[in-house]
Design a protein around this motif. Sequence first.
Motif: not given
Length: 213
Positions: A62, A85, A88, A137, A141-142, A144, A162, A165-166, A169, A192
Amino acid sequence: MHRIITTIYWLLALSYITSTLTTTYSWSFLHKAAPILLLGVIVWKRASLSTRWWLIAGVLSSAAGDMLLALPLKHSFILGLSAFALAHILYSKFLFGWRNLNRLNLLTVSLFSAYLVVMLFLLLPAVGSLRLPVIGYFVVISVMFISALAANTQGYALRLGALLFLVSDSLLAINAFITPLPLQSVLVMSTYYAAQFFIVTGCIQLVKEPKGD
């Protein structure tokens, strides 16, 4: 997490967020990554933390993503996207040992699926040649996010991280490809830094609880 370290983390994060409202400077990429690197030190010091290497690697990946996105490189966006990516994937690998799929429910999965459909519907026509990287990506992330929801923990820090983070992004993607957002740097970076803090805090809490089946 120790109160002093938490205070330092948020002071570093706040100082960077504030700096985005002023003139850029040559070492801003280090300033941006500094709070995340501090999280890596925190995890490192947790010598008894099970499978901590996956978590450390995720945090460092990260931080690399932060620096790559901030540096004036030709392909900085793709490089930064790739680093995040990987982060995650590493977070998901760490969480795999505490999975408990019984913690997932139909409503949550349905809402998340609806979010994915809407975001991809909005983004794919706008990203041009970046369509495949963007889809890739969103896949990682899904994974994670679902891994965080399925983690066998009674705390809420991990799931909150989590989710944030969604949000971060999504705001970044909307600003970059759909429409400029007011104070986008403040919105993106504040969510973030909160996301990373709660993910690491939640993972540290997680190892004190029973693993899933």
